[in-house]
Every structure is written in C-alpha cells, then in structure tokens.
Design an enzyme around this catalytic site. Structure first.
Site, PDB file in Angstrom:
ATOM      1  N   HIS A 281     -22.945  -2.215  86.739  1.00  0.00           N
ATOM      2  CA  HIS A 281     -21.915  -1.606  87.907  1.00  0.00           C
ATOM      3  C   HIS A 281     -22.307  -1.599  89.107  1.00  0.00           C
ATOM      4  CE1 HIS A 281     -18.838  -0.381  85.022  1.00  0.00           C
ATOM      5  NE2 HIS A 281     -17.998  -0.480  85.942  1.00  0.00           N
TER       6      HIS A 281
ATOM      7  N   HIS B  15     -17.330 -10.460  86.630  1.00  0.00           N
ATOM      8  CA  HIS B  15     -17.390 -10.649  85.319  1.00  0.00           C
ATOM      9  C   HIS B  15     -18.902  -9.970  85.208  1.00  0.00           C
ATOM     10  CE1 HIS B  15     -17.159 -11.868  81.212  1.00  0.00           C
ATOM     11  NE2 HIS B  15     -18.679 -12.336  81.355  1.00  0.00           N
TER      12      HIS B  15
HETATM   13  C1  GAR Z   1     -16.892  -4.160  85.263  1.00  0.00           C
HETATM   14  O1  GAR Z   1     -17.950  -3.954  84.882  1.00  0.00           O
HETATM   15  C2  GAR Z   1     -16.259  -5.575  85.375  1.00  0.00           C
HETATM   16  O2  GAR Z   1     -17.258  -6.564  85.598  1.00  0.00           O
HETATM   17  C3  GAR Z   1     -15.672  -5.557  83.839  1.00  0.00           C
HETATM   18  O3  GAR Z   1     -15.162  -4.629  83.670  1.00  0.00           O
HETATM   19  C4  GAR Z   1     -15.738  -3.276  84.258  1.00  0.00           C
HETATM   20  C5  GAR Z   1     -14.691  -2.700  85.078  1.00  0.00           C
HETATM   21  O4  GAR Z   1     -15.208  -1.302  85.722  1.00  0.00           O
HETATM   22  N1  GAR Z   1     -14.695  -6.946  83.804  1.00  0.00           N
HETATM   23  C6  GAR Z   1     -14.717  -7.517  82.794  1.00  0.00           C
HETATM   24  O5  GAR Z   1     -15.284  -7.328  81.672  1.00  0.00           O
HETATM   25  C7  GAR Z   1     -13.710  -8.527  82.774  1.00  0.00           C
HETATM   26  N2  GAR Z   1     -14.144  -9.983  82.016  1.00  0.00           N
HETATM   27  P1  GAR Z   1     -14.469  -0.612  86.598  1.00  0.00           P
HETATM   28  O6  GAR Z   1     -12.999  -0.366  86.041  1.00  0.00           O
HETATM   29  O7  GAR Z   1     -15.193   0.686  86.325  1.00  0.00           O
HETATM   30  O8  GAR Z   1     -14.408  -1.490  87.835  1.00  0.00           O
END
Ligand code: GAR
Length: 189
Positions: free
Chosen positions: A170, A103
C-alpha cells in the site's frame, strides 16, 4: 482541468491518496468528478466526505452498461483504485487508453482473474518471492495484461505475512499511483 472518474470496491485508501494528491498539487490541473463503487464500501464515504458525487452500481452482468450511462461526457481518465469487477471488452474498447488500474504485485507475475487483494499477497509469499510491489497499467480486455505505466518494488522479509506485505505494498502504491496518473494526464494534453 482534467476530469477523473474513480472506481472502488473497498476501503478506498488509494482514492484518498488521489484526492489528497490533488489538494497538495502532486496531481495538477485535475479533479475527481465522480466515484463509482460496485458494492457498498468505505470508498463511497471518502468521496461523500469531500463532497464528490458518488454512486453505487451493483456488481454483475450489466455493471459496465450502467456505468457507461453514468460517466460524464467530459471524462478524461477512469481510474480503478482497488476495483474488483472485471471491465467488459466493449467498455475497454470505448475508453481505450483512458482506463488505468493499480495491481498489488509486480505484473506480469501474480495477475489475472482471482488475483486480487490478499489472494495476491498470499500467493507471493507461498511462491517464496524475495520482492513484490505494485503496478499501474492501462486496462485492456485481458485481465491485468495492459501496458505498464509504473512499477514500485518492496522487499519481502523472512517472516513476512500477507497482512504485513499488504501494508508495505500500500505504501508503494501511494507513491506510484499519483505519479502514474499525472503522467497519463500529461500525455492526454
Ligand atoms: C490495493 O492494494 C490495490 O492494489 C488492490 O486492492 C487494494 C485496494 O486498497 N487492487 C486489486 O487487487 C485489483 N486487482 P484500497 O481500497 O485501500 O485502495
């Protein structure tokens, strides 16, 4: 060898980090056996590029029932890597202790329904927070409420935008996610 199933909804950069970490030995004795998306997304392509089985199960009421049918029996861990559907109570109970999520905030702050991706970063900045980060936690029926495994923090600059904060978060995700996965896999042994 532990078998991991990864669930994605978006670009899948955390999935990529997991795949790279396995190749680099940062995550040991494990493989990603399948990637599942709940919508068409680049995460599926990342799996395809590595020759990993990847399927799309459209989001909606029957997602978890269909997912359960697809999950290989030898699966040790289910990793939600930027996955945006809510997992049902039934599914959580069946795979208790075997599902983890990342998260993009310091839970218990800025979690729960509707708090995902850019919504989280916008809320953090609007609240005037001085720091944010990412949390890896076990998945339970309460959204973003399961036991925390690791958190990583970032400082918020004076002129921080949701986009720049997302980039920083990230980077911390790429640090903590492989560590959290290895820790959980070790405890499964
Ligand atoms: C990430 O920052 C993750 O923490 C978030 O989505 C992004 C996905 O990035 N997750 C949420 O918000 C879940 N509630 P990615 O597709 O590049 O891994």
């Amino acid at each position: 060898m532990k078998n991991i199933v990864v669930l994605v909804s978006g670009s899948g950069s955390n999935l990529q980090r997991i795949l790279d970490s396995i190749e680099q030995g940062i995550i040991q004795n494990a493989k990603v056996s399948m990637v599942v998306a709940d919508r068409d997304c680049y995460g599926l392509q990342r799996a395809e590029n590595k020759g990993i089985k990847n399927i799309l199960i459209p989001r909606g009421k029957s997602f978890c029932t269909l997912l359960d049918k697809e999950i290989p029996e030898n699966t040790d861990l289910i990793v939600l890597a930027g996955f945006l559907s809510i997992i049902t109570q039934e599914f959580c109970e069946k795979y208790q202790g075997k599902i983890i999520n990342i998260h993009p905030a310091l839970l218990p702050k800025f979690g729960g329904k509707g708090m995902w991706g850019h919504h989280v970063h916008e809320a953090v900045i609007a609240a005037g927070e001085k720091e944010s980060g990412a949390t890896v936690h076990f998945v339970t029926p309460g959204v973003d409420e399961g036991q925390m495994i690791i958190q990583g923090k970032v400082e918020i600059a004076e002129n921080e935008s949701p986009d720049s904060l997302a980039q920083k978060v990230h980077l911390v995700e790429y640090e903590i996610f492989p560590k959290a996965i290895q820790m959980v896999l070790n405890d499964l042994r």
